[in-house]
Design a protein around this motif. Structure first.
Motif, short mmCIF file in Angstrom:
data_model
loop_
_atom_site.label_atom_id
_atom_site.label_comp_id
_atom_site.label_asym_id
_atom_site.label_seq_id
_atom_site.Cartn_x
_atom_site.Cartn_y
_atom_site.Cartn_z
N VAL A 1 0.93 -1.41 -0.09
CA VAL A 1 0.13 0.08 0.02
C VAL A 1 0.82 1.25 -0.08
N LYS A 2 1.93 1.38 0.77
CA LYS A 2 2.89 2.39 0.81
C LYS A 2 3.41 2.72 -0.36
N ALA A 3 3.66 1.61 -1.34
CA ALA A 3 4.18 1.79 -2.74
C ALA A 3 3.18 1.92 -3.83
N GLY A 4 1.73 2.24 -3.41
CA GLY A 4 0.70 2.32 -4.29
C GLY A 4 0.31 1.34 -4.90
N ARG A 5 0.62 0.12 -4.50
CA ARG A 5 0.20 -1.33 -5.07
C ARG A 5 -1.29 -1.72 -4.40
N TRP A 6 -2.18 -0.80 -4.81
CA TRP A 6 -3.60 -1.10 -4.19
C TRP A 6 -3.96 -2.47 -4.67
N SER A 7 -3.61 -2.85 -5.90
CA SER A 7 -4.05 -4.06 -6.63
C SER A 7 -3.81 -5.33 -5.76
N VAL A 8 -2.81 -5.20 -4.48
CA VAL A 8 -2.55 -6.35 -3.56
C VAL A 8 -3.88 -6.93 -3.02
N ARG A 9 -4.98 -6.07 -2.80
CA ARG A 9 -5.98 -6.61 -2.13
C ARG A 9 -6.77 -7.56 -3.17
N ASP A 10 -6.53 -7.46 -4.49
CA ASP A 10 -7.41 -8.55 -5.52
C ASP A 10 -6.84 -9.83 -5.18
N ALA A 11 -5.60 -9.90 -4.45
CA ALA A 11 -5.30 -11.43 -4.60
C ALA A 11 -5.05 -11.90 -3.20
N TYR A 12 -5.25 -10.83 -2.17
CA TYR A 12 -5.13 -11.12 -0.67
C TYR A 12 -5.93 -12.27 -0.13
N THR A 13 -5.36 -13.12 0.56
CA THR A 13 -6.11 -14.13 1.21
C THR A 13 -5.06 -14.21 2.73
N GLY A 14 -6.00 -13.89 3.77
CA GLY A 14 -5.28 -14.03 5.06
C GLY A 14 -5.86 -15.31 5.82
N ALA A 15 -5.32 -15.50 7.11
CA ALA A 15 -5.73 -16.84 7.62
C ALA A 15 -6.08 -16.38 9.02
N GLU A 16 -7.17 -17.09 9.60
CA GLU A 16 -7.42 -17.09 10.88
C GLU A 16 -6.64 -17.90 11.75
N LEU A 17 -6.44 -17.67 13.03
CA LEU A 17 -5.83 -18.41 13.93
C LEU A 17 -6.65 -19.44 14.77
N ARG A 18 -7.77 -18.90 14.84
CA ARG A 18 -8.90 -19.71 15.44
C ARG A 18 -9.12 -21.36 15.04
N GLY A 19 -8.84 -22.24 15.71
CA GLY A 19 -8.90 -23.65 15.31
C GLY A 19 -7.82 -24.22 14.82
N LYS A 20 -6.84 -23.42 14.63
CA LYS A 20 -5.21 -23.98 14.12
C LYS A 20 -4.65 -24.47 15.59
N ARG A 21 -3.65 -25.26 15.08
CA ARG A 21 -2.58 -25.78 16.20
C ARG A 21 -1.46 -25.02 16.38
N LEU A 22 -1.29 -24.22 17.72
CA LEU A 22 -0.08 -23.71 18.25
C LEU A 22 0.62 -24.64 18.85
N GLY A 23 1.93 -24.82 18.42
CA GLY A 23 3.10 -25.50 19.23
C GLY A 23 4.00 -24.62 19.84
N VAL A 24 4.21 -24.62 21.03
CA VAL A 24 4.87 -23.82 21.77
C VAL A 24 5.93 -24.50 22.36
N VAL A 25 7.22 -24.11 21.86
CA VAL A 25 8.74 -24.78 22.27
C VAL A 25 9.12 -24.21 23.32
N GLY A 26 9.18 -24.88 24.68
CA GLY A 26 9.69 -24.05 25.62
C GLY A 26 8.73 -23.54 26.72
N LEU A 27 8.37 -24.22 27.78
CA LEU A 27 7.19 -23.80 28.73
C LEU A 27 7.41 -23.20 29.92
#
Length: 210
Positions: free
Chosen positions: A103-129
């Motif tokens: 967006v800062k570079a003026g490439r607003w078309s990036v939104r046309d191919a944007y896919t994000g990911a939700e964390l909900r339901g995913k597996r979180l592996g914590v290394v070190g407790l």
């Protein structure tokens, strides 16, 4: 009085007007290395303090041999680091840095191919407790993540413990919270990185050498 020594990236930048024999205490935030040679240079040193939890930048064994106390502040940054870890997870999942740069570079078309990911339901592996790992695990549960962990020392009966290779192979998000020690240097090496899913996210709030 207390004399000030300013830690640089890899060496101690010392005010040459300060008599070495006048220094009783040395304080570091972790960037300067306090080596055996440094301790020998300050023969009347009584205590070395670290503003943080880790002690990997201090030669603790050499200090102990010389009767110099080494103190730190465990727990002082637990909440901040854990929250920062979640910030990084969300940033990676939502590709925040990539989209911000576009967006800062003026490439607003990036939104046309944007896919994000939700964390909900995913597996979180914590290394070190340790304290930070436990806090990250707690925050992960608040995001409805399936939290598992690997730790060489700690246990938590409320969480599933996996072998490290199994954790890396099955987690959608891997969070490194393990302390730097001789047996954790390059803990996640090329072989272990290759175990991870191509879509997995890796967040390291431990030392870089991990």
């Amino acid at each position: 009085g207390i004399q000030a020594l300013v830690p640089g990236d890899d060496v101690l930048v010392i005010d040459e007007s300060v008599p070495r024999a006048a220094v009783r205490a040395m304080l570091t935030r972790g960037r300067g290395r306090i080596t055996e040679a440094t301790l020998d240079e300050f023969s009347d040193l009584v205590v070395v303090g670290r503003c943080g939890a880790g002690l990997d930048n201090i030669d603790v064994a050499a200090a102990r041999q010389r009767g110099i106390a080494v103190v730190n502040a465990p727990g002082a940054t637990t909440a901040a680091v854990a929250e920062h870890a979640v910030l990084l997870m969300l940033g990676l999942a939502r590709r925040v840095a990539e989209l911000d740069a576009a967006v800062k570079a003026g490439r607003w078309s990036v939104r046309d191919a944007y896919t994000g990911a939700e964390l909900r339901g995913k597996r979180l592996g914590v290394v070190g407790l340790g304290a930070i790992g436990r806090r990250v695990a707690s925050l992960g549960r608040a995001f409805d993540l399936d939290v598992v962990y690997w730790s060489p020392t700690s246990r938590d009966d409320d969480l599933a413990r996996l072998e490290l290779d199994d954790l890396l192979a099955t987690a959608d998000v891997v969070q490194l919270c393990v302390a730097l020690a001789a047996d954790t240097v390059q803990l996640v090496d090329a072989r272990r990185l290759a175990l991870m899913r191509p879509s997995a996210l890796l967040v390291n709030t431990s030392r870089g050498a991990i």
